[in-house]
Design a protein around this motif. Sequence first.
Motif, PDB file in Angstrom:
ATOM      1  N   PRO A 275       0.809  -1.229   0.000  1.00  0.00           N
ATOM      2  CA  PRO A 275       0.000   0.000   0.000  1.00  0.00           C
ATOM      3  C   PRO A 275       0.839   1.276   0.000  1.00  0.00           C
ATOM      4  O   PRO A 275       0.406   2.299  -0.549  1.00  0.00           O
ATOM      5  N   VAL A 276       2.043   1.209   0.583  1.00  0.00           N
ATOM      6  CA  VAL A 276       2.907   2.395   0.606  1.00  0.00           C
ATOM      7  C   VAL A 276       3.338   2.776  -0.816  1.00  0.00           C
ATOM      8  O   VAL A 276       3.299   3.949  -1.208  1.00  0.00           O
ATOM      9  N   LEU A 277       3.740   1.771  -1.593  1.00  0.00           N
ATOM     10  CA  LEU A 277       4.140   2.053  -2.977  1.00  0.00           C
ATOM     11  C   LEU A 277       2.945   2.499  -3.824  1.00  0.00           C
ATOM     12  O   LEU A 277       3.087   3.364  -4.697  1.00  0.00           O
ATOM     13  N   LEU A 278       1.795   1.908  -3.581  1.00  0.00           N
ATOM     14  CA  LEU A 278       0.604   2.323  -4.336  1.00  0.00           C
ATOM     15  C   LEU A 278       0.231   3.772  -4.037  1.00  0.00           C
ATOM     16  O   LEU A 278      -0.151   4.524  -4.949  1.00  0.00           O
ATOM     17  N   GLU A 279       0.370   4.187  -2.780  1.00  0.00           N
ATOM     18  CA  GLU A 279       0.096   5.585  -2.425  1.00  0.00           C
ATOM     19  C   GLU A 279       1.110   6.524  -3.079  1.00  0.00           C
ATOM     20  O   GLU A 279       0.765   7.623  -3.519  1.00  0.00           O
ATOM     21  N   PHE A 285       0.255  10.540 -10.070  1.00  0.00           N
ATOM     22  CA  PHE A 285      -0.773  10.553 -11.114  1.00  0.00           C
ATOM     23  C   PHE A 285      -1.692  11.769 -11.028  1.00  0.00           C
ATOM     24  O   PHE A 285      -2.521  11.963 -11.913  1.00  0.00           O
ATOM     25  N   GLN A 286      -1.538  12.592 -10.005  1.00  0.00           N
ATOM     26  CA  GLN A 286      -2.453  13.719  -9.814  1.00  0.00           C
ATOM     27  C   GLN A 286      -2.132  14.865 -10.776  1.00  0.00           C
ATOM     28  O   GLN A 286      -0.974  15.056 -11.168  1.00  0.00           O
ATOM     29  N   PRO A 287      -3.139  15.672 -11.151  1.00  0.00           N
ATOM     30  CA  PRO A 287      -2.892  16.783 -12.097  1.00  0.00           C
ATOM     31  C   PRO A 287      -2.245  18.011 -11.466  1.00  0.00           C
ATOM     32  O   PRO A 287      -1.642  18.817 -12.183  1.00  0.00           O
ATOM     33  N   ASN A 288      -2.363  18.200 -10.141  1.00  0.00           N
ATOM     34  CA  ASN A 288      -1.846  19.417  -9.487  1.00  0.00           C
ATOM     35  C   ASN A 288      -0.377  19.222  -9.112  1.00  0.00           C
ATOM     36  O   ASN A 288      -0.009  19.086  -7.953  1.00  0.00           O
ATOM     37  N   GLN A 289       0.502  19.218 -10.140  1.00  0.00           N
ATOM     38  CA  GLN A 289       1.941  19.041  -9.951  1.00  0.00           C
ATOM     39  C   GLN A 289       2.688  20.024 -10.839  1.00  0.00           C
ATOM     40  O   GLN A 289       2.085  20.751 -11.631  1.00  0.00           O
ATOM     41  N   SER A 340     -11.188  -0.136  -8.260  1.00  0.00           N
ATOM     42  CA  SER A 340     -11.253   0.921  -7.240  1.00  0.00           C
ATOM     43  C   SER A 340     -11.234   0.329  -5.831  1.00  0.00           C
ATOM     44  O   SER A 340     -10.680   0.947  -4.903  1.00  0.00           O
ATOM     45  N   ARG A 341     -11.823  -0.850  -5.650  1.00  0.00           N
ATOM     46  CA  ARG A 341     -11.765  -1.486  -4.339  1.00  0.00           C
ATOM     47  C   ARG A 341     -10.351  -1.923  -3.996  1.00  0.00           C
ATOM     48  O   ARG A 341      -9.947  -1.908  -2.824  1.00  0.00           O
ATOM     49  N   PHE A 342      -9.586  -2.319  -5.030  1.00  0.00           N
ATOM     50  CA  PHE A 342      -8.204  -2.716  -4.774  1.00  0.00           C
ATOM     51  C   PHE A 342      -7.357  -1.511  -4.366  1.00  0.00           C
ATOM     52  O   PHE A 342      -6.617  -1.572  -3.391  1.00  0.00           O
ATOM     53  N   HIS A 343      -7.468  -0.407  -5.133  1.00  0.00           N
ATOM     54  CA  HIS A 343      -6.813   0.853  -4.763  1.00  0.00           C
ATOM     55  C   HIS A 343      -7.392   1.977  -5.625  1.00  0.00           C
ATOM     56  O   HIS A 343      -7.644   1.782  -6.825  1.00  0.00           O
ATOM     57  N   PRO A 344      -7.564   3.172  -5.063  1.00  0.00           N
ATOM     58  CA  PRO A 344      -8.153   4.282  -5.838  1.00  0.00           C
ATOM     59  C   PRO A 344      -7.292   4.812  -6.976  1.00  0.00           C
ATOM     60  O   PRO A 344      -7.779   5.621  -7.772  1.00  0.00           O
ATOM     61  N   LEU A 345      -6.027   4.398  -7.077  1.00  0.00           N
ATOM     62  CA  LEU A 345      -5.180   4.957  -8.147  1.00  0.00           C
ATOM     63  C   LEU A 345      -5.688   4.594  -9.540  1.00  0.00           C
ATOM     64  O   LEU A 345      -5.374   5.290 -10.516  1.00  0.00           O
ATOM     65  N   TRP A 346      -6.493   3.518  -9.655  1.00  0.00           N
ATOM     66  CA  TRP A 346      -7.015   3.136 -10.971  1.00  0.00           C
ATOM     67  C   TRP A 346      -8.099   4.082 -11.475  1.00  0.00           C
ATOM     68  O   TRP A 346      -8.504   3.993 -12.623  1.00  0.00           O
ATOM     69  N   LYS A 347      -8.568   4.988 -10.619  1.00  0.00           N
ATOM     70  CA  LYS A 347      -9.535   5.991 -11.088  1.00  0.00           C
ATOM     71  C   LYS A 347      -8.890   6.959 -12.081  1.00  0.00           C
ATOM     72  O   LYS A 347      -9.597   7.559 -12.900  1.00  0.00           O
ATOM     73  N   SER A 348      -7.580   7.109 -12.005  1.00  0.00           N
ATOM     74  CA  SER A 348      -6.860   8.010 -12.914  1.00  0.00           C
ATOM     75  C   SER A 348      -6.342   7.312 -14.143  1.00  0.00           C
ATOM     76  O   SER A 348      -5.669   7.947 -14.971  1.00  0.00           O
TER      77      SER A 348
END
Length: 414
Positions: A275-279, A285-289, A340-348
Amino acid sequence: MDGSQPRSETPMASRKINLISSPMRAVIRLRRKVLKKSRLHLDLAREQSPELVQSRLLQRQISLSLFNQASFDNSQYFTFDTSVDQSALNKYKRKKKRRKSRVVLYPDSSKKYLPAEQKSKAKRCLLLLIGIICFQILNAIENLDDNLQKYDLDGLEKTMHREVFGQKVAVERIMELLKDYLATHIHNKPLVISFNGPTGVGKSHMGRLLAKHFRSVMDNDFVLQYFVMHHCPNKEAAPACRSDLSEKISNMVTRAEIEEKIPLFILDEVELMSPVLLETLSGFFQPNQTNEFLNAVYILISNVGGSEITTFLLQNVSTDLLHPQSKLQELLHILQPVLSRFHPLWKSADVIPFGPLERSHVTKCFLEEMLREGLYPDQGHVENLSSQLSYYTAGGREYAVTGCKQVGAKVNLL
């Protein structure tokens, strides 16, 4: 006194008679004559038959009315003459028309010149602005073509169609996303593509082809292949792995921004990440960078959702395996909650499903592997090896349970 009074009235009467003009007196005489004649005719008519008298009286009345009308129309007196007013009105209209359109007359000896047109300077500025805009549009189109030629995406597409079996829809979708993103160097978010499907269907092979191609067209410093079981096998070392992965990504995007290139990150076995690497990945992946982190391509390879993809395709074999766009959208609608249940990063991420391979595709995998190992590709031998694998049966077709995963091991036993 009495004898002198009639004498004084006689001259006044003669004066009044003299005042009447001669035409008037002539009209009066004619009228008297006509009246005398009509009386004589009436006297004669009493002695004649009544029908003849009546007809003659009607003729006389008609002639008298015509005569009276003609005499009054032709007379100069006792009429209202409007010719003067009509001529004045016509003259006024002619003057009004002349005022509206006056003809300019030039002397014969002088030269005739048309009035000079005043050219507006705003038109020149407008034409200049249009020219600048057209030049910028053409320049932008040429820049887009130059960027795509720099990455040689046409050659990549041919290689993928030739070496990846049974995933035509996935290859087309991958090339569509890459062409749209790599056409320009300015983006508002990074491109995240997720390869999802069961084991042995060509996801990792697709990642290796992408890494090989981009290393050839760019530099090795702008392509990173990250295998979780190799780079971070122990979950206890997750904090160290996180800092190492963050440092590699930051250094690579900084160098790529200087050289105006877009780096490629291929992350295999994502389902085994802590989970640490996934976070950590989710933060990139966020747009505000900053701008350098927005210009990057991330490829996520995992088996998450593979069972759902297999079940859906086996139930919809008659719809020609994902070719209809409606069936593909339905499958993505099923996959998105699972990811999404596995991790929210797939929303992007743009999810690309890889379906199970048919038996004909597995046969091609055996032929390719035998040629790579230098073995003679005997067709009977290949059929014998492919029959040793397990298959699903649906709609008269056979789909390999493990895909081409065991092909290498089978060939090595020869």
